[in-house]
Design a protein around this motif. Sequence first.
Motif, mmCIF file in Angstrom:
data_model
loop_
_atom_site.group_PDB
_atom_site.id
_atom_site.type_symbol
_atom_site.label_atom_id
_atom_site.label_comp_id
_atom_site.label_asym_id
_atom_site.label_seq_id
_atom_site.Cartn_x
_atom_site.Cartn_y
_atom_site.Cartn_z
ATOM 1 N N UNK A 79 18.907 -2.606 1.562
ATOM 2 C CA UNK A 79 18.528 -3.424 0.407
ATOM 3 C C UNK A 79 19.670 -4.369 0.048
ATOM 4 N N UNK A 80 20.905 -3.873 0.078
ATOM 5 C CA UNK A 80 22.061 -4.729 -0.202
ATOM 6 C C UNK A 80 22.145 -5.866 0.810
ATOM 7 N N UNK A 81 21.962 -5.538 2.094
ATOM 8 C CA UNK A 81 22.023 -6.560 3.151
ATOM 9 C C UNK A 81 20.953 -7.634 2.922
ATOM 10 N N UNK A 104 9.046 -12.560 -1.693
ATOM 11 C CA UNK A 104 8.002 -11.570 -1.995
ATOM 12 C C UNK A 104 8.334 -10.215 -1.371
ATOM 13 N N UNK A 105 8.744 -10.236 -0.104
ATOM 14 C CA UNK A 105 9.132 -8.982 0.550
ATOM 15 C C UNK A 105 10.353 -8.360 -0.117
ATOM 16 N N UNK A 106 11.307 -9.208 -0.513
ATOM 17 C CA UNK A 106 12.515 -8.724 -1.165
ATOM 18 C C UNK A 106 12.180 -8.043 -2.486
ATOM 19 N N UNK A 107 11.334 -8.674 -3.278
ATOM 20 C CA UNK A 107 10.988 -8.099 -4.575
ATOM 21 C C UNK A 107 10.248 -6.771 -4.389
ATOM 22 N N UNK A 108 9.346 -6.697 -3.430
ATOM 23 C CA UNK A 108 8.626 -5.449 -3.177
ATOM 24 C C UNK A 108 9.599 -4.357 -2.748
ATOM 25 N N UNK A 109 10.532 -4.695 -1.856
ATOM 26 C CA UNK A 109 11.507 -3.710 -1.400
ATOM 27 C C UNK A 109 12.393 -3.231 -2.557
ATOM 28 N N UNK A 110 12.800 -4.145 -3.431
ATOM 29 C CA UNK A 110 13.645 -3.769 -4.572
ATOM 30 C C UNK A 110 12.888 -2.842 -5.524
ATOM 31 N N UNK A 111 11.623 -3.170 -5.814
ATOM 32 C CA UNK A 111 10.820 -2.349 -6.721
ATOM 33 C C UNK A 111 10.591 -0.970 -6.112
ATOM 34 N N UNK A 112 10.271 -0.916 -4.825
ATOM 35 C CA UNK A 112 10.071 0.370 -4.152
ATOM 36 C C UNK A 112 11.345 1.205 -4.179
ATOM 37 N N UNK A 113 12.482 0.574 -3.925
ATOM 38 C CA UNK A 113 13.769 1.273 -3.909
ATOM 39 C C UNK A 113 14.062 1.900 -5.267
ATOM 40 N N UNK A 114 13.970 1.102 -6.319
ATOM 41 C CA UNK A 114 14.295 1.599 -7.661
ATOM 42 C C UNK A 114 13.299 2.665 -8.095
ATOM 43 N N UNK A 163 27.147 3.506 -6.807
ATOM 44 C CA UNK A 163 26.487 2.510 -5.943
ATOM 45 C C UNK A 163 25.069 2.243 -6.428
ATOM 46 N N UNK A 164 24.367 3.282 -6.899
ATOM 47 C CA UNK A 164 22.999 3.097 -7.370
ATOM 48 C C UNK A 164 22.967 2.273 -8.656
ATOM 49 N N UNK A 165 23.840 2.596 -9.596
ATOM 50 C CA UNK A 165 23.809 1.862 -10.866
ATOM 51 C C UNK A 165 24.173 0.392 -10.682
ATOM 52 N N UNK A 166 25.138 0.107 -9.816
ATOM 53 C CA UNK A 166 25.502 -1.289 -9.564
ATOM 54 C C UNK A 166 24.399 -2.009 -8.796
ATOM 55 N N UNK A 167 23.790 -1.318 -7.835
ATOM 56 C CA UNK A 167 22.677 -1.905 -7.086
ATOM 57 C C UNK A 167 21.492 -2.148 -8.009
#
Length: 185
Positions: free
Chosen positions: A92-94, A114-124, A138-142
Amino acid sequence: MINMKTSIALLTVIVATASAFAPSPMSMTADGVTSRRDILKTVGTVGVAVAAAGVVPLAAFAEIEVPTQFTAYEYPVDWGLTFNYDEDAAKVRKHMVLATGLGKGSDKMEDFGKNMKKEMVDFVSYYRRFPKVAGKPSFSTLYTSINVLAGHYTSYGFKYPLPEKRRKRLYQEYAEIDKSLKRGR
């Protein structure tokens, strides 16, 4: 040019010196002796100020070189989670670093966003449920970086690049995330 670390150290030395020569509010006993408690209060205050200046993390003040935006890039094909925190956080960082560097008119910029936003929402939404992961630096900063990038996408859409000030802040956070991930934190 003086960097932030040097200016904080200089300020701490000036404050310590000024307090050393300032009139003392310490009370003396009848025979002219100062109590240990008063000395410890004065020395302790200066000691805490000096220690705090050295302990406070200065990652936010570090000079980060913001790369120029680009339009040509290799579109990622590894979207989605593997459900292994370290791998997913690094991926996700990359992808976020790549998204932050995209300039106006980049190829597939809207699809990337669109893919980035979906990946970020899924991750969180997946990892915030686990207290051991949610407590990691790392999680809180991400999470903070995700909120910044997702907010940009919500406000401006996927076709518009990030402004320079926001990019600089994100690159600082990416550097901090990278350090934390390398330390396993």
